[in-house]
Design a protein around this motif. Structure first.
Motif, PDB file in Angstrom:
ATOM      1  N   ARG A 248       0.829  -1.207   0.000  1.00 55.51           N
ATOM      2  CA  ARG A 248       0.000   0.000   0.000  1.00 55.51           C
ATOM      3  C   ARG A 248       0.863   1.257   0.000  1.00 55.51           C
ATOM      4  NH1 ARG A 248      -3.134  -2.943   3.841  1.00 55.51           N
ATOM      5  NH2 ARG A 248      -2.135  -1.771   5.534  1.00 55.51           N
ATOM      6  N   GLN A 249       1.967   1.220   0.741  1.00 54.31           N
ATOM      7  CA  GLN A 249       2.840   2.376   0.817  1.00 54.31           C
ATOM      8  C   GLN A 249       3.501   2.653  -0.534  1.00 54.31           C
ATOM      9  OE1 GLN A 249       3.117   4.371   3.508  1.00 54.31           O
ATOM     10  NE2 GLN A 249       4.343   5.733   2.203  1.00 54.31           N
ATOM     11  N   LEU A 250       3.947   1.579  -1.187  1.00 55.25           N
ATOM     12  CA  LEU A 250       4.599   1.737  -2.488  1.00 55.25           C
ATOM     13  C   LEU A 250       3.584   2.022  -3.589  1.00 55.25           C
ATOM     14  CD1 LEU A 250       7.070  -1.295  -2.236  1.00 55.25           C
ATOM     15  CD2 LEU A 250       7.691   1.127  -2.082  1.00 55.25           C
ATOM     16  N   GLY A 251       2.348   1.527  -3.392  1.00 54.00           N
ATOM     17  CA  GLY A 251       1.346   1.656  -4.436  1.00 54.00           C
ATOM     18  C   GLY A 251       1.571   0.694  -5.575  1.00 54.00           C
ATOM     19  N   GLU A 252       2.509  -0.248  -5.389  1.00 53.58           N
ATOM     20  CA  GLU A 252       2.861  -1.204  -6.448  1.00 53.58           C
ATOM     21  C   GLU A 252       3.081  -2.582  -5.832  1.00 53.58           C
ATOM     22  OE1 GLU A 252       5.763   0.390  -9.486  1.00 53.58           O
ATOM     23  OE2 GLU A 252       6.166   1.756  -7.820  1.00 53.58           O
ATOM     24  N   PRO A 253       2.036  -3.386  -5.651  1.00 55.56           N
ATOM     25  CA  PRO A 253       2.227  -4.737  -5.121  1.00 55.56           C
ATOM     26  C   PRO A 253       3.169  -5.583  -5.974  1.00 55.56           C
ATOM     27  CG  PRO A 253      -0.087  -4.119  -5.073  1.00 55.56           C
ATOM     28  CD  PRO A 253       0.624  -3.055  -5.862  1.00 55.56           C
ATOM     29  N   ARG A 254       3.112  -5.411  -7.303  1.00 52.78           N
ATOM     30  CA  ARG A 254       3.967  -6.203  -8.185  1.00 52.78           C
ATOM     31  C   ARG A 254       5.448  -5.859  -7.988  1.00 52.78           C
ATOM     32  NH1 ARG A 254       1.628  -9.078 -12.293  1.00 52.78           N
ATOM     33  NH2 ARG A 254      -0.648  -8.882 -12.447  1.00 52.78           N
ATOM     34  N   ARG A 255       5.703  -4.638  -7.594  1.00 55.31           N
ATOM     35  CA  ARG A 255       7.099  -4.247  -7.351  1.00 55.31           C
ATOM     36  C   ARG A 255       7.678  -5.023  -6.173  1.00 55.31           C
ATOM     37  NH1 ARG A 255       8.564   1.931  -5.639  1.00 55.31           N
ATOM     38  NH2 ARG A 255      10.687   1.603  -4.864  1.00 55.31           N
ATOM     39  N   ASN A 281       6.785 -18.413   3.372  1.00 52.57           N
ATOM     40  CA  ASN A 281       6.969 -19.047   2.083  1.00 52.57           C
ATOM     41  C   ASN A 281       6.982 -17.963   1.010  1.00 52.57           C
ATOM     42  OD1 ASN A 281       6.264 -20.337  -0.489  1.00 52.57           O
ATOM     43  ND2 ASN A 281       6.034 -22.183   0.754  1.00 52.57           N
ATOM     44  N   LEU A 282       8.146 -17.749   0.428  1.00 53.73           N
ATOM     45  CA  LEU A 282       8.301 -16.641  -0.511  1.00 53.73           C
ATOM     46  C   LEU A 282       7.383 -16.779  -1.724  1.00 53.73           C
ATOM     47  CD1 LEU A 282      12.124 -15.823  -0.577  1.00 53.73           C
ATOM     48  CD2 LEU A 282      10.254 -14.349   0.143  1.00 53.73           C
ATOM     49  N   MET A 283       7.274 -17.982  -2.284  1.00 50.86           N
ATOM     50  CA  MET A 283       6.463 -18.145  -3.486  1.00 50.86           C
ATOM     51  C   MET A 283       4.992 -17.901  -3.179  1.00 50.86           C
ATOM     52  SD  MET A 283       8.654 -18.495  -5.727  1.00 50.86           S
ATOM     53  CE  MET A 283       7.416 -18.586  -7.013  1.00 50.86           C
ATOM     54  N   LYS A 284       4.508 -18.336  -2.015  1.00 51.97           N
ATOM     55  CA  LYS A 284       3.115 -18.060  -1.647  1.00 51.97           C
ATOM     56  C   LYS A 284       2.901 -16.569  -1.439  1.00 51.97           C
ATOM     57  CE  LYS A 284       1.915 -22.523   0.433  1.00 51.97           C
ATOM     58  NZ  LYS A 284       1.462 -23.225   1.670  1.00 51.97           N
ATOM     59  N   ARG A 285       3.895 -15.914  -0.861  1.00 53.54           N
ATOM     60  CA  ARG A 285       3.783 -14.471  -0.662  1.00 53.54           C
ATOM     61  C   ARG A 285       3.751 -13.737  -1.994  1.00 53.54           C
ATOM     62  NH1 ARG A 285       8.570 -12.917   3.097  1.00 53.54           N
ATOM     63  NH2 ARG A 285       7.793 -10.830   2.577  1.00 53.54           N
ATOM     64  N   ILE A 286       4.570 -14.186  -2.914  1.00 52.37           N
ATOM     65  CA  ILE A 286       4.594 -13.559  -4.238  1.00 52.37           C
ATOM     66  C   ILE A 286       3.241 -13.737  -4.928  1.00 52.37           C
ATOM     67  CG2 ILE A 286       5.626 -13.677  -6.538  1.00 52.37           C
ATOM     68  CD1 ILE A 286       8.265 -14.490  -5.116  1.00 52.37           C
ATOM     69  N   THR A 287       2.709 -14.963  -4.882  1.00 53.00           N
ATOM     70  CA  THR A 287       1.406 -15.237  -5.500  1.00 53.00           C
ATOM     71  C   THR A 287       0.310 -14.408  -4.845  1.00 53.00           C
ATOM     72  OG1 THR A 287       2.103 -17.500  -5.993  1.00 53.00           O
ATOM     73  CG2 THR A 287      -0.262 -17.050  -6.032  1.00 53.00           C
ATOM     74  N   ARG A 288       0.398 -14.267  -3.543  1.00 52.56           N
ATOM     75  CA  ARG A 288      -0.613 -13.501  -2.810  1.00 52.56           C
ATOM     76  C   ARG A 288      -0.589 -12.032  -3.214  1.00 52.56           C
ATOM     77  NH1 ARG A 288      -0.525 -10.641   1.934  1.00 52.56           N
ATOM     78  NH2 ARG A 288      -2.477 -10.613   3.133  1.00 52.56           N
ATOM     79  N   LEU A 289       0.603 -11.478  -3.464  1.00 54.71           N
ATOM     80  CA  LEU A 289       0.713 -10.084  -3.869  1.00 54.71           C
ATOM     81  C   LEU A 289       0.221  -9.863  -5.294  1.00 54.71           C
ATOM     82  CD1 LEU A 289       4.218  -9.243  -2.341  1.00 54.71           C
ATOM     83  CD2 LEU A 289       2.054  -8.139  -1.721  1.00 54.71           C
ATOM     84  N   VAL A 290       0.539 -10.819  -6.167  1.00 57.88           N
ATOM     85  CA  VAL A 290       0.199 -10.648  -7.577  1.00 57.88           C
ATOM     86  C   VAL A 290      -1.249 -11.019  -7.856  1.00 57.88           C
ATOM     87  CG1 VAL A 290       0.760 -11.381  -9.931  1.00 57.88           C
ATOM     88  CG2 VAL A 290       2.587 -11.030  -8.259  1.00 57.88           C
ATOM     89  N   ARG A 291      -1.725 -12.132  -7.229  1.00 58.16           N
ATOM     90  CA  ARG A 291      -3.097 -12.596  -7.460  1.00 58.16           C
ATOM     91  C   ARG A 291      -3.775 -12.851  -6.110  1.00 58.16           C
ATOM     92  NH1 ARG A 291      -2.333 -17.636 -11.312  1.00 58.16           N
ATOM     93  NH2 ARG A 291      -0.638 -17.974  -9.826  1.00 58.16           N
ATOM     94  N   PRO A 292      -4.144 -11.809  -5.404  1.00 56.69           N
ATOM     95  CA  PRO A 292      -4.681 -11.963  -4.048  1.00 56.69           C
ATOM     96  C   PRO A 292      -6.027 -12.668  -3.984  1.00 56.69           C
ATOM     97  CG  PRO A 292      -4.931  -9.697  -4.810  1.00 56.69           C
ATOM     98  CD  PRO A 292      -4.095 -10.402  -5.832  1.00 56.69           C
ATOM     99  N   ASP A 293      -6.776 -12.722  -5.090  1.00 57.70           N
ATOM    100  CA  ASP A 293      -8.122 -13.292  -5.060  1.00 57.70           C
ATOM    101  C   ASP A 293      -8.194 -14.713  -5.581  1.00 57.70           C
ATOM    102  OD1 ASP A 293      -9.077 -10.851  -4.124  1.00 57.70           O
ATOM    103  OD2 ASP A 293      -9.294 -10.071  -6.170  1.00 57.70           O
ATOM    104  N   THR A 294      -7.042 -15.332  -5.845  1.00 60.30           N
ATOM    105  CA  THR A 294      -7.063 -16.671  -6.451  1.00 60.30           C
ATOM    106  C   THR A 294      -6.455 -17.716  -5.540  1.00 60.30           C
ATOM    107  OG1 THR A 294      -4.926 -16.238  -7.523  1.00 60.30           O
ATOM    108  CG2 THR A 294      -6.930 -15.715  -8.773  1.00 60.30           C
ATOM    109  N   GLN A 295      -6.448 -17.444  -4.244  1.00 61.17           N
ATOM    110  CA  GLN A 295      -5.852 -18.401  -3.312  1.00 61.17           C
ATOM    111  C   GLN A 295      -6.921 -19.376  -2.846  1.00 61.17           C
ATOM    112  OE1 GLN A 295      -2.890 -16.635  -0.470  1.00 61.17           O
ATOM    113  NE2 GLN A 295      -3.929 -14.754  -1.059  1.00 61.17           N
TER     114      GLN A 295
END
Length: 420
Positions: A248-255, A281-295
């Protein structure tokens, strides 16, 4: 209270926490499974509450046992009526535990001391790294700017550390972010800034104190898998919360996701006494940031629930045979007081003019001999309790009868200490 009572109180507290921790873990697992789509902050609160109960419940039980001046005079904090028979009424492993209670406490103390030493060494390493490593004026300025944007008012120091592959955060009063020197030159500046925003989120939430408290609980209750599982869930949810704040602070979850992806390619080590960007778990965290609604919820999340529930059920199931045996006894075992010597008044208690009534429990076998014994209700004076127990345990008994046949069963004997 003597040393034996203290050791026994600690030992029975550790043993009772086996079923208490299983129940807490089962409750936390059910709650988290039901809240799998809730916000990370809510799951974090549930997990922290569970870990707090893991410490508070045995602590309260230990206080009760110490106040009762005997390891067998205080039950569990809750569920005592259902669990105490399984732990104390004639089961084979109960006798085994009583015989080796001092060894159990000694092994626990040795392991807890080793873990405490490990934690102390980790704190010493962090302190040395925070004070001895070099800084970087340019990155310190960037960190100060990010801290102001994140609402962190305390000064945050930045230190470059050789041999470290992931940023970590330590300290509460004087927080410091330890940054691997290799990342300054090996990672694009905008991605490293994303990792620093994640670390500042930990500082803003005072996560270091909670993490330190987790290590204390893990050190004291290291033998219970529920403690490690709950603590692991706390760390996972904490990383998710820090990711959300940074995104939220960066405004860029993908970043931030890209920064974590780059970090995943590095060979890193985790320091549990600090907050690290590579936590969880880094990969789960990455997926959560990029696709938060598909978990999608995984069936694996229910495994801890099933395992802990089975463990709790086994404990309660073991309580039933002992209760049934007591109900089937038609005639209680009777003591032959002519077969043993009368308890002698302890000299110290006689001088102090101590009086009281002690209630003793004896497990009488088919041959009329005492197999196990315990203090059910103290006279209020440990010396009187022990004098009565050590004398009456040598008495012969007429075995209890069930359907006209001798059976092994517990019986109660009261002895009154009274000065003439």
């Amino acid at each position: 209270m003597n040393g034996a009572h203290l050791v026994a109180s600690i030992g029975w507290t550790l043993i009772h926490f086996l079923w208490q921790g299983a129940l807490i873990g089962c409750a936390v697992a059910l709650a988290l499974f039901a809240m799998r789509k809730a916000r990370a902050e809510h799951r974090y609160t549930v997990a922290c509450t569970g870990l707090f109960l893991c410490l508070a419940l045995p602590a309260a039980g230990l206080v009760l046992r110490l106040q009762a001046a005997g390891a067998n005079q205080a039950g569990a904090l809750f569920g005592a009526a259902a669990v105490r028979p399984a732990m104390e009424d004639g089961l084979f492993w109960d006798a085994l535990l009583r015989e080796h209670i001092a060894l159990i406490v000694a092994c626990w103390a040795a392991c807890a001391l080793a873990l405490a030493l490990r934690m102390a060494l980790g704190l010493a390493w962090i302190r040395r790294a925070a004070s001895g490593e070099r800084g970087d004026a340019a990155w310190q300025a960037r960190l100060d700017r990010l801290a102001a944007q994140c609402g962190v008012t305390r000064p945050v120091r930045l230190r470059l550390v050789d041999g470290l592959s992931s940023p970590v955060t330590a300290g509460w009063w004087r927080p410091v972010v330890l940054v691997p020197a290799s990342l300054v030159t090996g990672m694009p500046a905008h991605l490293l800034e994303a990792l620093l925003a994640h670390e500042l989120a930990h500082i803003r939430r005072h996560d270091y104190l909670v993490n330190l408290a987790q290590n204390v609980v893990e050190t004291l209750l290291f033998y219970h898998p529920a403690v490690w599982w709950i603590s692991g869930r706390i760390r996972t949810e904490r990383e998710h919360i820090a990711d959300d704040i940074a995104a939220r602070q960066l405004g860029e979850p993908r970043r931030l996701a890209l920064a974590l992806s780059e970090l995943d390619k590095l060979q890193f080590s985790t320091h549990h006494l600090a907050q690290a960007a590579n936590g969880g778990n880094l990969m789960k965290r990455i997926t959560r940031l990029v696709r938060p609604d598909t978990q999608a919820p995984s069936w694996k999340a229910a495994v801890p629930v099933i395992g802990l529930a089975m463990l709790s059920a086994a404990v309660f199931a073991n309580a039933q045979p002992a209760q049934a045996t007591a109900q089937q006894v038609d005639q209680q075992a009777l003591a032959d007081f002519h077969s043993c010597a009368k308890p002698e008044y302890p000299e110290a208690d006689h001088k102090a003019r101590h009086e009281g009534t002690v209630e003793l429990g004896f497990l009488v076998g088919l041959d009329g001999k005492v197999k196990e014994n315990k203090v059910q209700k103290s006279s209020g004076h440990a010396g009187l309790d022990e004098a009565a127990r050590s004398a009456l345990v040598k008495c012969s008994f007429k075995p209890a009868l069930a359907n006209g046949k001798p059976v092994q069963a517990w019986t109660k004997v009261s002895y009154i200490w009274q000065l003439k």
